[in-house]
Design a protein around this motif. Structure first.
Motif, mmCIF file in Angstrom:
data_model
loop_
_atom_site.group_PDB
_atom_site.id
_atom_site.type_symbol
_atom_site.label_atom_id
_atom_site.label_comp_id
_atom_site.label_asym_id
_atom_site.label_seq_id
_atom_site.Cartn_x
_atom_site.Cartn_y
_atom_site.Cartn_z
ATOM 1 N N ALA A 151 0.831 -1.208 0.000
ATOM 2 C CA ALA A 151 0.000 0.000 0.000
ATOM 3 C C ALA A 151 0.866 1.260 0.000
ATOM 4 C CB ALA A 151 -0.916 -0.003 1.218
ATOM 5 N N MET A 152 1.897 1.260 0.844
ATOM 6 C CA MET A 152 2.773 2.441 0.931
ATOM 7 C C MET A 152 3.497 2.676 -0.391
ATOM 8 S SD MET A 152 2.300 3.346 4.026
ATOM 9 C CE MET A 152 3.559 4.148 4.940
ATOM 10 N N THR A 153 3.901 1.578 -1.023
ATOM 11 C CA THR A 153 4.613 1.693 -2.296
ATOM 12 C C THR A 153 3.716 2.341 -3.345
ATOM 13 O OG1 THR A 153 5.856 -0.284 -1.767
ATOM 14 C CG2 THR A 153 5.818 0.342 -4.086
ATOM 15 N N LEU A 154 2.492 1.837 -3.433
ATOM 16 C CA LEU A 154 1.577 2.393 -4.433
ATOM 17 C C LEU A 154 1.214 3.837 -4.098
ATOM 18 C CD1 LEU A 154 -0.699 -0.722 -4.951
ATOM 19 C CD2 LEU A 154 1.117 0.116 -6.461
ATOM 20 N N SER A 159 -11.472 -10.149 5.650
ATOM 21 C CA SER A 159 -12.444 -9.120 6.040
ATOM 22 C C SER A 159 -11.678 -8.031 6.786
ATOM 23 C CB SER A 159 -13.506 -9.722 6.954
ATOM 24 O OG SER A 159 -14.105 -10.824 6.325
ATOM 25 N N GLY A 160 -11.896 -6.782 6.421
ATOM 26 C CA GLY A 160 -11.183 -5.686 7.088
ATOM 27 C C GLY A 160 -9.868 -5.331 6.422
ATOM 28 N N GLY A 161 -9.405 -6.160 5.479
ATOM 29 C CA GLY A 161 -8.126 -5.890 4.802
ATOM 30 C C GLY A 161 -8.139 -4.559 4.046
ATOM 31 N N VAL A 162 -9.258 -4.255 3.425
ATOM 32 C CA VAL A 162 -9.336 -3.016 2.628
ATOM 33 C C VAL A 162 -9.329 -1.800 3.558
ATOM 34 C CG1 VAL A 162 -10.704 -1.728 0.951
ATOM 35 C CG2 VAL A 162 -10.594 -4.221 0.787
ATOM 36 N N LYS A 163 -10.026 -1.917 4.685
ATOM 37 C CA LYS A 163 -10.067 -0.789 5.632
ATOM 38 C C LYS A 163 -8.663 -0.517 6.180
ATOM 39 C CE LYS A 163 -12.510 1.337 9.344
ATOM 40 N NZ LYS A 163 -11.444 1.502 10.309
ATOM 41 N N LEU A 164 -7.972 -1.597 6.536
ATOM 42 C CA LEU A 164 -6.610 -1.450 7.061
ATOM 43 C C LEU A 164 -5.738 -0.712 6.044
ATOM 44 C CD1 LEU A 164 -4.474 -2.297 9.234
ATOM 45 C CD2 LEU A 164 -4.051 -4.321 7.841
ATOM 46 N N LEU A 165 -5.826 -1.145 4.808
ATOM 47 C CA LEU A 165 -5.022 -0.523 3.755
ATOM 48 C C LEU A 165 -5.400 0.960 3.597
ATOM 49 C CD1 LEU A 165 -4.121 -2.198 0.459
ATOM 50 C CD2 LEU A 165 -5.112 0.066 0.379
ATOM 51 N N SER A 166 -6.694 1.254 3.689
ATOM 52 C CA SER A 166 -7.144 2.641 3.477
ATOM 53 C C SER A 166 -6.597 3.577 4.552
ATOM 54 C CB SER A 166 -8.673 2.708 3.446
ATOM 55 O OG SER A 166 -9.191 2.614 4.754
ATOM 56 N N GLU A 167 -6.234 2.998 5.710
ATOM 57 C CA GLU A 167 -5.701 3.841 6.784
ATOM 58 C C GLU A 167 -4.238 4.193 6.562
ATOM 59 O OE1 GLU A 167 -6.784 1.340 10.016
ATOM 60 O OE2 GLU A 167 -8.891 1.977 9.897
ATOM 61 N N LYS A 168 -3.613 3.563 5.578
ATOM 62 C CA LYS A 168 -2.180 3.773 5.364
ATOM 63 C C LYS A 168 -1.884 4.636 4.144
ATOM 64 C CE LYS A 168 -1.595 0.934 8.707
ATOM 65 N NZ LYS A 168 -1.318 1.473 10.035
ATOM 66 N N ALA A 208 -8.103 8.048 -2.181
ATOM 67 C CA ALA A 208 -9.395 7.402 -1.927
ATOM 68 C C ALA A 208 -9.254 5.900 -2.138
ATOM 69 C CB ALA A 208 -10.442 7.964 -2.873
ATOM 70 N N VAL A 209 -9.976 5.137 -1.336
ATOM 71 C CA VAL A 209 -9.939 3.673 -1.481
ATOM 72 C C VAL A 209 -11.372 3.163 -1.649
ATOM 73 C CG1 VAL A 209 -9.382 1.498 -0.317
ATOM 74 C CG2 VAL A 209 -7.837 3.448 -0.097
ATOM 75 N N ILE A 210 -11.584 2.349 -2.666
ATOM 76 C CA ILE A 210 -12.900 1.729 -2.872
ATOM 77 C C ILE A 210 -12.789 0.244 -2.552
ATOM 78 C CG2 ILE A 210 -14.706 1.179 -4.542
ATOM 79 C CD1 ILE A 210 -14.021 3.688 -6.077
ATOM 80 N N ASN A 211 -13.740 -0.248 -1.789
ATOM 81 C CA ASN A 211 -13.768 -1.665 -1.436
ATOM 82 C C ASN A 211 -14.327 -2.481 -2.607
ATOM 83 O OD1 ASN A 211 -14.113 -4.160 -0.313
ATOM 84 N ND2 ASN A 211 -15.218 -3.464 1.515
ATOM 85 N N GLY A 212 -13.465 -3.299 -3.209
ATOM 86 C CA GLY A 212 -13.901 -4.170 -4.311
ATOM 87 C C GLY A 212 -14.224 -5.565 -3.807
ATOM 88 N N GLY A 213 -14.446 -5.688 -2.492
ATOM 89 C CA GLY A 213 -14.764 -6.991 -1.884
ATOM 90 C C GLY A 213 -13.710 -7.349 -0.864
ATOM 91 N N ASP A 214 -14.105 -7.432 0.419
ATOM 92 C CA ASP A 214 -13.121 -7.826 1.443
ATOM 93 C C ASP A 214 -13.621 -9.047 2.201
ATOM 94 O OD1 ASP A 214 -15.077 -6.181 2.792
ATOM 95 O OD2 ASP A 214 -13.674 -5.940 4.464
ATOM 96 N N PRO A 234 -4.728 18.760 -2.596
ATOM 97 C CA PRO A 234 -4.988 17.778 -3.625
ATOM 98 C C PRO A 234 -4.414 16.415 -3.251
ATOM 99 C CG PRO A 234 -3.392 19.414 -4.374
ATOM 100 C CD PRO A 234 -3.913 19.882 -3.061
ATOM 101 N N ASN A 235 -5.119 15.388 -3.662
ATOM 102 C CA ASN A 235 -4.689 13.999 -3.442
ATOM 103 C C ASN A 235 -4.607 13.639 -1.954
ATOM 104 O OD1 ASN A 235 -4.039 11.622 -4.778
ATOM 105 N ND2 ASN A 235 -1.929 11.786 -4.083
ATOM 106 N N GLY A 236 -5.386 14.316 -1.141
ATOM 107 C CA GLY A 236 -5.239 14.016 0.281
ATOM 108 C C GLY A 236 -6.519 13.620 0.976
ATOM 109 N N GLY A 237 -6.466 12.505 1.695
ATOM 110 C CA GLY A 237 -7.410 12.256 2.753
ATOM 111 C C GLY A 237 -8.741 11.587 2.475
ATOM 112 N N ALA A 238 -9.331 11.759 1.291
ATOM 113 C CA ALA A 238 -10.690 11.239 1.115
ATOM 114 C C ALA A 238 -10.719 9.721 1.043
ATOM 115 C CB ALA A 238 -11.318 11.817 -0.143
ATOM 116 N N ARG A 239 -11.767 9.172 1.572
ATOM 117 C CA ARG A 239 -11.896 7.711 1.541
ATOM 118 C C ARG A 239 -13.334 7.342 1.221
ATOM 119 N NH1 ARG A 239 -8.285 7.898 5.993
ATOM 120 N NH2 ARG A 239 -6.301 7.325 5.110
ATOM 121 N N ALA A 240 -13.487 6.102 0.680
ATOM 122 C CA ALA A 240 -14.853 5.612 0.469
ATOM 123 C C ALA A 240 -14.984 4.224 1.034
ATOM 124 C CB ALA A 240 -15.159 5.560 -1.008
#
Ligand code: ASP
Length: 299
Positions: free
Chosen positions: A74-77, A92-101, A105-111, A293-299
């Motif tokens: 996640a950090m690399t990307l 389950s919860g993997g996408v949320k964990l990643l979104s915190e790092k 914006a992060v969209i959940n494509g299935g966790d 710009p490019n900061g902070g928003a999440r979904a």
């Protein structure tokens, strides 16, 4: 509002020129740690049709195979400054964990077995277009409820939109506490399907099963596979849905799946592109109005 915007994109997608420049200069990375046909392809098409740059990464072909952790990936990307990451993860919860790092914006494509929000949105759009409403409909979600993120996201969305939700499956595949989510529980298909407007079938998700949950595929199909005989218990104009991938002869009979008058399955796939375009559109508009710009928003 998202469904209304998706309606607009359904029309754009049916036009000869499907492309706009809304996401010009924006970068979307599809990061899939689990297999996908529909979700990954439709997010890719959605991003491209809106004029964005889309990069696809699958776990099989990345440094995850070399032992890199989820957080390091996640950090690399994140360091490449994408605007949106679409992530699918088996936990389950993997996408949320990643979104915190990450900052994008992060969209959940299935966790894992937890949620698949864009699937529920596309299902709602497909139902609304055919039935004209969601409010007051009775929707039966049938099969492997226990392992289904599609089921959980649909329960939340359909309840919010005023539909009545039933879940139907063998006791081994229905969590004991599922009624707390506001659903009626049935272990008999014919009883559960009585007077339903929508019959949503789920795949037996064997990749998430440890041990055996059904005596045999044959027996499972006999009791829980959707065929015309069981479908006759639902309303005469009841529609059939399936998020795919379908296992014909396991949870659904081919004749029912391919019944062009009753099956919404192909339409669900089409709606998937439009709904994901609407998600990317709304999300990047939110990003644009949120400095820096490019900061902070999440979904
Ligand atoms: N495609 C859906 C999901 O990713 C349903 C399934 O795999 O059975 O959850």
């Amino acid at each position: 509002m998202l469904l209304d915007l998706a309606e607009y994109y359904v029309e754009q997608n049916r036009a000869r020129d499907k492309k706009s420049a809304l996401l010009r200069g924006r970068t979307i990375i599809n990061l899939f740690f689990e297999n996908s046909t529909r979700t990954r392809t439709s997010f890719e098409l959605a991003g491209k049709r809106l004029g964005g740059d889309v990069v696809n990464i699958s776990a099989e072909a990345s440094s995850i195979k070399k032992g890199e952790t989820l957080i390091d990936t996640a950090m690399t990307l994140n360091a490449m400054l994408p605007d949106v990451l679409v992530v699918r993860h088996p936990d389950s919860g993997g996408v949320k964990l990643l979104s915190e790092k990450v900052n994008c914006a992060v969209i959940n494509g299935g966790d894992g077995t937890h949620e698949h929000p864009t699937q529920a949105l596309l299902d709602a759009l497909a139902i609304r277009r055919r039935k004209g409403r969601l409010q007051g409909l009775t929707v039966a979600i049938c099969g492997d409820i226990l392992h289904s993120r599609v089921c959980r996201s649909n329960i939340h969305l359909l309840n919010t939109m005023g539909a009545r939700v039933r879940v139907i499956g063998p006791p081994t595949l229905v969590p004991e506490t599922i009624d707390r989510l506001g659903v009626e529980v049935f272990h008999d298909m014919k009883a559960g399907l009585r007077n339903c407007d929508i019959v949503m079938m789920l795949r037996l998700q064997t990749e998430r099963m440890q041990g055996s949950f059904v005596p045999s595929i044959r027996e499972y199909f006999h009791f829980f596979g959707l065929d015309h005989d069981k479908l006759a218990c639902a309303k005469p104009d009841a529609l059939i849905m399936h998020p795919g991938p379908m296992n014909r002869g396991v949870e659904i009979d081919s004749e029912v799946a391919d019944d062009i008058d009753r099956s919404l399955i192909r339409e669900q796939v089409e709606m998937g592109v439009a709904v994901r375009m609407a998600c990317l559109d709304l999300l990047t508009r939110t990003l644009a109005s949120n400095a820096p710009p490019n900061g902070g928003a999440r979904a």
